[in-house]
Design a protein around this motif. Structure first.
Motif, mmCIF file in Angstrom:
data_model
loop_
_atom_site.group_PDB
_atom_site.id
_atom_site.type_symbol
_atom_site.label_atom_id
_atom_site.label_comp_id
_atom_site.label_asym_id
_atom_site.label_seq_id
_atom_site.Cartn_x
_atom_site.Cartn_y
_atom_site.Cartn_z
ATOM 1 N N TYR A 49 32.353 43.448 -22.216
ATOM 2 C CA TYR A 49 31.904 42.088 -22.483
ATOM 3 C C TYR A 49 32.135 41.712 -23.942
ATOM 4 O O TYR A 49 32.211 42.587 -24.821
ATOM 5 C CB TYR A 49 30.412 41.949 -22.162
ATOM 6 C CG TYR A 49 30.103 42.148 -20.704
ATOM 7 C CD1 TYR A 49 30.436 41.172 -19.767
ATOM 8 C CD2 TYR A 49 29.493 43.313 -20.253
ATOM 9 C CE1 TYR A 49 30.164 41.354 -18.415
ATOM 10 C CE2 TYR A 49 29.216 43.499 -18.906
ATOM 11 C CZ TYR A 49 29.556 42.510 -17.994
ATOM 12 O OH TYR A 49 29.295 42.691 -16.652
ATOM 13 N N VAL A 50 32.246 40.416 -24.173
ATOM 14 C CA VAL A 50 32.337 39.912 -25.538
ATOM 15 C C VAL A 50 31.117 40.424 -26.301
ATOM 16 O O VAL A 50 29.991 40.359 -25.808
ATOM 17 C CB VAL A 50 32.394 38.368 -25.549
ATOM 18 C CG1 VAL A 50 32.261 37.825 -26.966
ATOM 19 C CG2 VAL A 50 33.679 37.881 -24.900
ATOM 20 N N THR A 98 36.801 36.285 -25.192
ATOM 21 C CA THR A 98 37.088 36.531 -23.783
ATOM 22 C C THR A 98 38.608 36.521 -23.630
ATOM 23 O O THR A 98 39.227 35.464 -23.686
ATOM 24 C CB THR A 98 36.447 35.441 -22.904
ATOM 25 O OG1 THR A 98 35.052 35.425 -23.146
ATOM 26 C CG2 THR A 98 36.708 35.682 -21.433
ATOM 27 N N GLN A 121 35.156 40.121 -21.060
ATOM 28 C CA GLN A 121 34.713 38.936 -20.337
ATOM 29 C C GLN A 121 33.370 38.455 -20.867
ATOM 30 O O GLN A 121 32.667 39.190 -21.550
ATOM 31 C CB GLN A 121 34.657 39.212 -18.845
ATOM 32 C CG GLN A 121 33.881 40.433 -18.455
ATOM 33 C CD GLN A 121 34.147 40.816 -16.991
ATOM 34 O OE1 GLN A 121 35.120 40.409 -16.374
ATOM 35 N NE2 GLN A 121 33.270 41.620 -16.443
ATOM 36 N N ALA A 122 33.054 37.222 -20.552
ATOM 37 C CA ALA A 122 31.779 36.657 -20.975
ATOM 38 C C ALA A 122 30.642 37.389 -20.278
ATOM 39 O O ALA A 122 30.799 37.880 -19.152
ATOM 40 C CB ALA A 122 31.731 35.168 -20.637
#
Length: 162
Positions: A49-50, A98, A121-122
């Motif tokens: 994740y970001v 992202t 990804q967010a």
């Protein structure tokens, strides 16, 4: 007074970001070295994740970490590198957007598989608390928050004294 409030606000924003970040050691106990399957490593640890950090540990003078685009990744070509890091024995990189990230070793080991592709990804929206046992609600928060709570309070005290 306004400066202190701004500092506290910026700190709180940073603390929330830290609360959601994980740190991953690329290659686990093998580190960033030849003869490690980084595709399997990435599959084992995804999703990323970001805000997450990936840390490359390598032998000084024996490897580097080069961020490249997808073409550079596929061709093991560092000539149009986005960034190149070879100092010391480790390199920490934060996934701050992202997108897909690509890393290779430019010392010739890329052709043998010393390369890594990661999709950041967010963060997904938080899950609603489970019904029933209240102790289960704590597990929804997960280690992403718990791991940074002590650091959060330490920084709050620091900025309060600032």
């Amino acid at each position: 007074m306004a400066r202190r409030e701004l500092v506290v606000l910026l700190f709180l924003i940073h603390a929330v970001a830290l609360a959601t970040a994980n740190k991953f050691t690329v290659g686990d106990e093998h580190g960033w070295n030849p003869n490690v399957n980084y595709t399997i490593w990435e599959e084992k640890h995804r999703p990323f994740y970001v805000g997450d950090w990936i840390v490359f540990y390598y032998q000084s003078g024996q490897a580097d970490v080069v961020q490249v685009d997808e073409v550079g990744y596929n061709k093991c070509d560092a000539s149009n590198a986005i960034s190149n890091y070879s100092k010391g024995r480790s390199y920490a990189f934060q996934l701050n957007q992202t997108k897909h990230y690509y890393f290779i070793c430019s010392y010739g080991y890329c052709y043998g598989g010393m390369k890594l592709a990661i999709k950041a990804q967010a963060l997904p929206p938080p899950s609603p608390p489970p019904k029933g046992n209240k102790s289960d609600a704590f597990s929804v928060v997960g280690s992403r928050f718990v791991g940074s709570i002590a650091g959060f309070f330490g920084l709050v005290i620091f900025f309060w004294l600032f």
